[in-house]
Design an enzyme around this catalytic site. Structure first.
Site, mmCIF file in Angstrom:
data_model
loop_
_atom_site.group_PDB
_atom_site.id
_atom_site.type_symbol
_atom_site.label_atom_id
_atom_site.label_comp_id
_atom_site.label_asym_id
_atom_site.label_seq_id
_atom_site.Cartn_x
_atom_site.Cartn_y
_atom_site.Cartn_z
ATOM 1 N N VAL A 143 27.335 42.175 84.835
ATOM 2 C CA VAL A 143 27.110 43.398 85.982
ATOM 3 C C VAL A 143 27.675 41.926 87.065
ATOM 4 O O VAL A 143 27.767 41.344 86.874
ATOM 5 C CB VAL A 143 25.518 43.488 86.169
ATOM 6 C CG1 VAL A 143 24.930 44.179 85.163
ATOM 7 C CG2 VAL A 143 24.977 41.403 85.560
ATOM 8 N N CYS A 144 27.111 42.512 88.344
ATOM 9 C CA CYS A 144 27.920 41.825 89.661
ATOM 10 C C CYS A 144 27.499 41.945 91.149
ATOM 11 O O CYS A 144 26.198 43.048 91.357
ATOM 12 C CB CYS A 144 29.189 42.513 89.617
ATOM 13 S SG CYS A 144 30.086 41.626 88.376
ATOM 14 N N THR A 145 27.371 41.909 91.828
ATOM 15 C CA THR A 145 27.381 42.475 93.257
ATOM 16 C C THR A 145 28.354 42.018 94.476
ATOM 17 O O THR A 145 28.985 40.644 94.305
ATOM 18 C CB THR A 145 26.339 41.003 93.870
ATOM 19 O OG1 THR A 145 25.170 41.842 93.082
ATOM 20 C CG2 THR A 145 25.129 41.772 95.794
ATOM 21 N N ASN A 184 25.367 47.037 90.918
ATOM 22 C CA ASN A 184 25.257 48.260 89.508
ATOM 23 C C ASN A 184 24.147 49.405 89.792
ATOM 24 O O ASN A 184 24.646 49.935 88.397
ATOM 25 C CB ASN A 184 25.361 47.287 88.282
ATOM 26 C CG ASN A 184 25.939 45.844 88.107
ATOM 27 O OD1 ASN A 184 25.243 45.163 88.306
ATOM 28 N ND2 ASN A 184 27.284 46.065 87.831
ATOM 29 N N ARG A 212 19.024 43.953 93.059
ATOM 30 C CA ARG A 212 19.584 42.759 93.821
ATOM 31 C C ARG A 212 20.238 43.537 95.418
ATOM 32 O O ARG A 212 20.876 43.295 95.893
ATOM 33 C CB ARG A 212 20.910 42.352 92.763
ATOM 34 C CG ARG A 212 20.454 41.565 91.855
ATOM 35 C CD ARG A 212 21.775 41.380 90.824
ATOM 36 N NE ARG A 212 21.962 42.788 89.769
ATOM 37 C CZ ARG A 212 23.619 43.262 89.919
ATOM 38 N NH1 ARG A 212 24.323 42.836 90.285
ATOM 39 N NH2 ARG A 212 22.930 44.500 89.175
#
Ligand SMILES: *[C@@H]1O[C@H](CO)[C@@H](O)[C@H](O)[C@H]1NC(C)=O
Ligand SMILES: *[C@@H]1O[C@H](CO)[C@@H](O)[C@H](O)[C@H]1NC(C)=O
Ligand SMILES: *[C@@H]1O[C@H](CO)[C@@H](O)[C@H](O)[C@H]1NC(C)=O
Ligand SMILES: *[C@@H]1O[C@H](CO)[C@@H](O)[C@H](O)[C@H]1NC(C)=O
Ligand SMILES: *[C@@H]1O[C@H](CO)[C@@H](O)[C@H](O)[C@H]1NC(C)=O
Ligand SMILES: *[C@@H]1O[C@H](CO)[C@@H](O)[C@H](O)[C@H]1NC(C)=O
Length: 272
Positions: free
Chosen positions: A19-21, A197, A210
């Protein structure tokens, strides 16, 4: 390209458990910045004693910056996990910057990946596509078109920034098509685009939002204050920074900057 079984499995896991931003922002002079947190290891072993994800901890030392050259000249640079054949974050100096985020989608989700394992190869690994455009892409528009229209093995988000005002977007992909392209549009006050995500037209999972804190932070930062240090601060805000966060990468295409920092999230800190 020769790929060993382990690397394939690692890539499959990579494609599933990340998962990422990612953020692209434009300052008031039209300069573009691109930054991302890489969060890895979800569901792969919570260490109760240390309050850490074992895989995340193991991966930290594997984060490497690579400089791909042709005739002694840098073609592109990327921040990668060693042993991982795709491109997670990359910069083509002077031309564009690119990151990819995982898209968890029930429709069409990972069928392509499992078909691939069992021999039906219909579509591209997302990370091979990012590698190809970094190696051979020559302009923002060309790369945007490839990322939007190449058939993939699984859904994904591509976050792309070019080298002049307005060239920034988040492409939401199904296996076969671009479902949405969210473009910078500073005339209408859209001076940043960001992706975690979740599809931007849907509310994020309540336990994993987020996006709202990142937008709040960016809104507070104001366009006139956008800079790499300020984006680092945004990405250091919990829960954008969390126990899965392996690294923060900052990129400035015009100055040819790509810096990657290994991260720790001191307690109290959200597990994801
Ligand atoms: C907890 O972390 C420390 C150092 O960060 C490490 O030495 C130790 O092996 C870890 N414990 C477990 C159970 O992994
Ligand atoms: C590349 O650079 C190295 C070290 O700077 C030099 O020894 C080598 O001859 C160069 N190769 C080419 C093809 O220019
Ligand atoms: C980039 O283009 C060259 C020349 O056409 C080709 O040999 C190479 O395989 C391409 N790279 C990738 C990663 O597709
Ligand atoms: C920006 O990218 C274009 C290709 O889209 C390239 O022709 C141009 O030279 C680049 N500008 C700078 C300042 O590097
Ligand atoms: C941030 O600003 C944008 C644009 O003004 C607005 O649409 C959005 O709701 C704001 N988000 C938050 C979390 O403040
Ligand atoms: C933004 O920059 C201005 C000066 O340009 C400064 O006065 C202000 O405090 C800064 N705001 C933030 C939130 O950093």
């Amino acid at each position: 390209m020769l790929i060993s079984g382990d690397v394939v499995i690692f890539n499959v896991f990579y494609e599933i458990f990340t998962v990422c931003t990612s953020i692209v922002a434009e300052d008031h002079t039209g300069k573009l910045y691109h930054a991302r947190n890489l969060d890895f290891g979800l569901f792969l072993g919570w260490d109760v004693k240390n309050s850490t994800w074992m895989v995340t901890q193991k991966l930290k030392p594997l984060m490497v910056s690579l400089d791909f050259q042709r005739n002694n000249k840098t073609v592109f640079r990327s921040a990668n996990l060693a042993g991982y054949v795709g491109m997670v974050s990359g910069i083509k100096p002077g031309i564009f910057t690119l990151t990819m985020n995982e898209r968890f989608s029930i429709d069409g989700g990972y069928i392509g990946v499992f078909e691939w394992i069992f021999g039906k190869r219909d579509g591209w690994w997302m990370s091979f596509l990012t590698r190809t455009v970094l190696e051979n892409g020559t302009s923002y528009e060309e790369v945007k078109d490839k990322l939007a229209n190449t058939r993939l093995l699984a859904p994904a988000y591509f976050i792309l920034a070019g080298n002049k005002s307005g060239q920034g977007c988040v492409i939401t992909r199904s296996r076969t098509a671009a479902l949405d392209v969210w473009n910078l549009d500073t005339k209408n006050s859209i001076w940043y685009v960001l992706e975690t995500n979740y599809d931007r037209w849907k509310v994020p999972l309540v336990v994993d939002d987020r996006r709202t804190p990142a937008m709040k932070c960016l809104n507070k930062t104001l366009q006139e204050n956008v800079s790499l240090p300020n984006l680092y601060n945004v990405l250091s805000t919990k829960p954008i920074l969390n126990k899965l966060t392996v690294s923060t990468t900052l990129m400035d295409v015009s100055e040819n900057v790509m810096e990657t920092y290994l991260r720790d999230c001191p307690n109290p800190c959200s597990p994801w």
